[in-house]
Design a protein around this motif. Structure first.
Motif, PDB file in Angstrom:
ATOM      1  N   SER A   1      15.907   6.159 -13.649  1.00  0.00           N
ATOM      2  CA  SER A   1      15.248   7.275 -12.963  1.00  0.00           C
ATOM      3  C   SER A   1      15.829   7.451 -11.573  1.00  0.00           C
ATOM      4  CB  SER A   1      13.736   7.046 -12.880  1.00  0.00           C
ATOM      5  OG  SER A   1      13.437   5.885 -12.126  1.00  0.00           O
ATOM      6  N   GLY A   2      15.726   8.664 -11.090  1.00  0.00           N
ATOM      7  CA  GLY A   2      16.159   8.980  -9.740  1.00  0.00           C
ATOM      8  C   GLY A   2      15.384  10.169  -9.223  1.00  0.00           C
ATOM      9  N   SER A   3      15.181  10.230  -7.926  1.00  0.00           N
ATOM     10  CA  SER A   3      14.438  11.353  -7.344  1.00  0.00           C
ATOM     11  C   SER A   3      14.884  11.590  -5.911  1.00  0.00           C
ATOM     12  CB  SER A   3      12.928  11.098  -7.385  1.00  0.00           C
ATOM     13  OG  SER A   3      12.589   9.971  -6.599  1.00  0.00           O
ATOM     14  N   VAL A   4      14.754  12.835  -5.478  1.00  0.00           N
ATOM     15  CA  VAL A   4      14.977  13.248  -4.098  1.00  0.00           C
ATOM     16  C   VAL A   4      13.668  13.842  -3.599  1.00  0.00           C
ATOM     17  CG1 VAL A   4      16.315  14.709  -2.556  1.00  0.00           C
ATOM     18  CG2 VAL A   4      17.411  13.705  -4.572  1.00  0.00           C
ATOM     19  N   PHE A   5      13.197  13.421  -2.430  1.00  0.00           N
ATOM     20  CA  PHE A   5      11.892  13.863  -1.957  1.00  0.00           C
ATOM     21  C   PHE A   5      11.959  14.302  -0.502  1.00  0.00           C
ATOM     22  CE2 PHE A   5      12.174   9.271  -1.382  1.00  0.00           C
ATOM     23  CZ  PHE A   5      11.812   9.103  -0.047  1.00  0.00           C
ATOM     24  N   ASP A   6      11.025  15.169  -0.141  1.00  0.00           N
ATOM     25  CA  ASP A   6      10.871  15.665   1.226  1.00  0.00           C
ATOM     26  C   ASP A   6       9.374  15.745   1.498  1.00  0.00           C
ATOM     27  OD1 ASP A   6      10.798  16.987   3.644  1.00  0.00           O
ATOM     28  OD2 ASP A   6      12.300  18.480   3.109  1.00  0.00           O
ATOM     29  N   ILE A   7       8.882  14.880   2.399  1.00  0.00           N
ATOM     30  CA  ILE A   7       7.452  14.783   2.681  1.00  0.00           C
ATOM     31  C   ILE A   7       7.208  15.056   4.163  1.00  0.00           C
ATOM     32  CG2 ILE A   7       5.377  13.367   2.471  1.00  0.00           C
ATOM     33  CD1 ILE A   7       6.927  11.489   0.649  1.00  0.00           C
ATOM     34  N   SER A   8       6.215  15.860   4.450  1.00  0.00           N
ATOM     35  CA  SER A   8       5.810  16.083   5.840  1.00  0.00           C
ATOM     36  C   SER A   8       4.320  15.790   5.977  1.00  0.00           C
ATOM     37  CB  SER A   8       6.109  17.515   6.275  1.00  0.00           C
ATOM     38  OG  SER A   8       5.348  18.443   5.521  1.00  0.00           O
ATOM     39  N   LYS A   9       3.959  15.254   7.145  1.00  0.00           N
ATOM     40  CA  LYS A   9       2.559  14.925   7.423  1.00  0.00           C
ATOM     41  C   LYS A   9       2.247  15.313   8.858  1.00  0.00           C
ATOM     42  CE  LYS A   9      -0.740  11.082   7.706  1.00  0.00           C
ATOM     43  NZ  LYS A   9      -0.992   9.658   7.391  1.00  0.00           N
ATOM     44  N   THR A  10       1.101  15.928   9.055  1.00  0.00           N
ATOM     45  CA  THR A  10       0.652  16.278  10.399  1.00  0.00           C
ATOM     46  C   THR A  10      -0.645  15.553  10.725  1.00  0.00           C
ATOM     47  OG1 THR A  10      -0.585  18.198   9.576  1.00  0.00           O
ATOM     48  CG2 THR A  10       1.699  18.572  10.260  1.00  0.00           C
ATOM     49  N   GLY A  11      -0.797  15.218  12.001  1.00  0.00           N
ATOM     50  CA  GLY A  11      -2.065  14.645  12.463  1.00  0.00           C
ATOM     51  C   GLY A  11      -2.193  13.153  12.364  1.00  0.00           C
ATOM     52  N   LYS A  12      -1.084  12.413  12.164  1.00  0.00           N
ATOM     53  CA  LYS A  12      -1.191  10.959  12.047  1.00  0.00           C
ATOM     54  C   LYS A  12      -1.616  10.345  13.377  1.00  0.00           C
ATOM     55  CE  LYS A  12       1.415   6.715  11.294  1.00  0.00           C
ATOM     56  NZ  LYS A  12       2.714   6.079  10.975  1.00  0.00           N
ATOM     57  N   LEU A  13      -2.502   9.331  13.301  1.00  0.00           N
ATOM     58  CA  LEU A  13      -2.900   8.590  14.490  1.00  0.00           C
ATOM     59  C   LEU A  13      -1.895   7.468  14.749  1.00  0.00           C
ATOM     60  CD1 LEU A  13      -6.770   8.259  14.008  1.00  0.00           C
ATOM     61  CD2 LEU A  13      -5.490  10.008  15.243  1.00  0.00           C
TER      62      LEU A  13
END
Length: 690
Positions: free
Chosen positions: A515-527
């Motif tokens: 298996s293989g994957s390419v990902f793009d994750i964004s997160k707002t508001g982290k403490l």
């Protein structure tokens, strides 16, 4: 320790009764490899329906019990190192913290057990598990509040119709011991009533030492019982209960200097030898499954978790500048924490054809009721330096605190998911969730979508794209006014989004999954919280604008030949804070750019198998300002298993060496709570199956 008398009576009596009353049956012997389950084809926690990994439009890793047993793992952290997408955070205070795709997994919403949200503020009882599913990317659509990295679903062992009775014992060079019993079988002639019972007694002596020369120790008891009852051909009931008592000396981690080097020896504990944590955890509940007709079924689940902990702290505080031999301050306190976690769900699942296409439809709702209470009594601060006599244990008790602090909230969600099979080559997955949190000064509601498309060029392969969102409401409107210097700022909910493209392919007669994957994750508001050198406050917390992680993963799991089995993974992460006035362009703590993991088994004969593993982690930052780095490392583990036949019983002998090359390295944690890895470790185990 505190025990439930009813549970102990049942769980101890059932295995012996079932074994003593079992009738001789004809045994059909099947020759071939005893160890044959490195590869797992399904992870129900990812979709909450029974579909294969090839029909799941996201990256999922399943770590089976075979690997847990081969590695003689005693903690969840030892198991999760088999997936390179997980890296360790701080391990202070007898618990483990993990990062998945670079995002920290929260104790309250980063873990599941059999699909239930699970409060995971303690070391998990892995002896009860048959596998661990690592579900990557935001999963809020099915489970509500969860982080952007994903979830860890712990799948417990199930009752069996066949009688099993296994005794195990293991030890290491420090004199640690663990004794286990795993039993199961049918309790009536038609096998409609079945059970599974687990008992564990563990005593651990750690390599790390307090400054008076005492080694850190831990005592743990686990008892678990699961009973299945087939009420009718269409209706089944499962009830479960487990109890854990875990008491250990406190170790809040090691300290680093400005160059990222360990201050003092890797065995040195800064806490006092009298500091400890004592945890009692109970889980009990039931699941009901009813087949409405050939196309539809309904499942209801309930779990009540109580978690009580006393933490008697010496609370050492690292000075802004510190060299070995200098004084530092401890701020002792006695604290009692009471968490109560109640989860419920109902799922309707249907498999039917409509308008010429197949639908696997899930309609459900789940909820969580959360309560937390705290009692705490502080003592006067004391100064201490290495070589001095250890300060006496303070005469304080949390029981004298008459000002209970408590917090509570509840949330519920309604979700829908449809896996649509258009033809032999194409599938589409659609879903959405409405979620609402009820908490004083922190109410929150949201709607989340999820979308996936899968293309199957053959029965052995899948190419997919998926998009998902997640959210994590804050637990309070502002920060703690007693401990954080920025206590006045108002907190916004954290949100996340992920896009992922991946491929999964089965080779070697479907015995090896690539298996293989390419990902793009964004997160707002982290403490973002960091310890500060301040007389009145302990931390400084800010809320990040955006945190973005981009990368790719590769993995192989299963049989390469009839004798060689592997589980391997590789991940690259480009992680940084964006649109943030404090940490623009910085990399979050404990996020390596490269990580890799390999565990393998080679069967020399039907009785003898060898194991070898290598685990690599790139350099990581120990502070949010990115001024202090922890060096990259590679750890090598080896092992061997030998099977002996004893009067129609099987005896499995195992010898493992962890950190074979005695590598000195740092695991997770910041400048004042970093985990220094143990040196070379020898483990010996015996398991007798009746």
């Amino acid at each position: 320790m505190k025990y439930s008398p009813l549970f102990l009576a049942i769980s101890m009596a059932l295995p012996f009764a079932a074994y003593a009353n079992s009738n001789p049956i004809e045994v059909i012997e099947v020759t071939g490899s005893y160890f044959n389950d490195y590869k797992v084809d399904e992870a129900k926690g990812a979709m909450r329906i029974d579909v294969s990994l090839l029909e799941t439009a996201q990256s999922v890793t399943v770590i089976p019990s075979t690997i847990i047993e081969e590695q003689l793992a005693t903690t969840l952290g030892e198991v999760l190192t088999n997936d390179a997408s997980l890296s360790a955070g701080s391990r202070q205070r007898n618990r483990e913290v993990f990062n998945l795709r670079g995002f920290e997994l929260s104790s309250s919403n980063g873990y599941l057990r059999d699909g239930h949200q699970h409060w995971s503020h303690y070391q998990q009882p892995i002896e009860t598990l048959e596998s661990i599913e690592v579900i990557k990317g935001p999963s809020s659509i099915l489970y509500g509040q969860s982080g952007p990295g994903g979830l860890v679903n712990m799948v417990t062992k199930k009752p069996t119709a066949t009688n099993i009775f296994t005794l195990g014992a293991d030890t290491d060079q420090e004199g640690s011991t663990r004794f286990t019993l795993d039993a199961g079988g049918a309790l009536n002639d038609d096998e409609s009533l079945r059970y599974r019972s687990t008992l564990v007694k563990q005593d651990v002596t750690y390599q790390r030492e307090y400054q008076n020369g005492d080694q850190r120790e831990r005592e743990r008891f686990l008892g678990a019982l699961v009973v299945d009852y087939d009420v009718s051909a269409d209706l089944s009931l499962r009830v479960h209960y487990d109890y854990t008592n875990d008491k250990a000396g406190l170790d809040t981690g090691s300290w680093l200097n400005a160059d990222g080097d360990l201050i003092g020896d890797r065995k040195t504990i800064r806490d006092m030898s009298w500091a400890f944590t004592d945890i009692d955890v109970e889980n009990y509940g039931a699941d009901i499954n009813y087949l409405i007709n050939n196309n539809w079924q309904v499942t209801l689940g309930y779990n009540k978790q109580t978690f009580e902990r006393q933490r008697f702290e010496s609370a050492p505080k690292k000075p802004a500048t510190f060299s070995e031999g200098e004084q530092y301050t401890s701020k002792p306190y006695d604290r009692f924490d009471d968490w109560q976690f109640t989860t419920k769900f109902i799922d309707f699942t249907g498999d039917f054809d409509l308008a010429g296409v197949n639908h696997q439809l899930l309609i459900g709702a789940n909820s969580l009721d959360y309560y937390y209470g705290q009692l705490k009594v502080k003592d006067a601060s004391v100064d201490y330096a290495a070589g001095q006599n250890e300060p006496a244990k303070p005469d304080i008790s949390y029981k004298t605190d008459d000002s209970l602090y408590n917090s509570q909230y509840d949330y519920y969600g309604i979700y829908l998911q449809d896996l649509i099979t258009l033809n032999a080559n194409w599938q589409v997955s659609l879903g959405g969730r409405y979620d609402k949190q009820n908490k004083e000064n922190a109410d929150n509601e949201s709607f989340l979508p999820k979308f996936g498309v899968l293309y199957h060029p053959s029965e052995q392969g899948t190419i997919y794209y998926s998009y998902s969102e997640g959210f994590e409401p804050q637990r309070s409107e502002t920060l703690n006014k007693d401990t954080d210097i920025n206590h006045g700022i108002k907190l916004d909910a954290m949100t996340s989004k992920q896009s992922e493209i991946g491929v999964k392919w089965q080779l070697v007669n479907d015995r090896l999954l690539l298996s293989g994957s390419v990902f793009d994750i964004s997160k707002t508001g982290k403490l973002i919280s960091e310890d500060i050198d301040n007389l009145d406050f302990e931390t400084r917390t800010t809320q990040a604008g955006e945190q973005r992680h981009k990368g790719f993963e590769l993995a192989a799991q299963g049989a390469i030949t009839d004798k060689l089995f592997v589980m391997s993974s590789l991940i690259n992460i480009d992680a940084e804070y964006q649109q943030d006035e404090n940490y623009q362009g910085k990399t979050p703590i404990d996020v390596p750019q490269w990580s890799a993991a390999l565990w393998s088994r080679y069967e020399l004969t039907e009785k003898l198998a060898l194991n070898a593993g290598a685990f690599y982690e790139d350099e990581r930052f120990a502070d949010s300002d990115n001024t202090i780095k922890k060096a990259a490392y590679t750890r090598i583990d080896v092992g061997a298993t030998y099977e002996v036949d004893l009067n129609e019983h099987e005896l499995h002998l195992r010898f493992n060496i962890n950190n074979l090359l005695d590598k000195r390295y740092l695991i997770g944690g910041g400048t004042s709570n970093v985990t220094a890895a143990d040196g070379i470790n020898f483990r010996l185990a015996a398991q007798l199956a009746f």
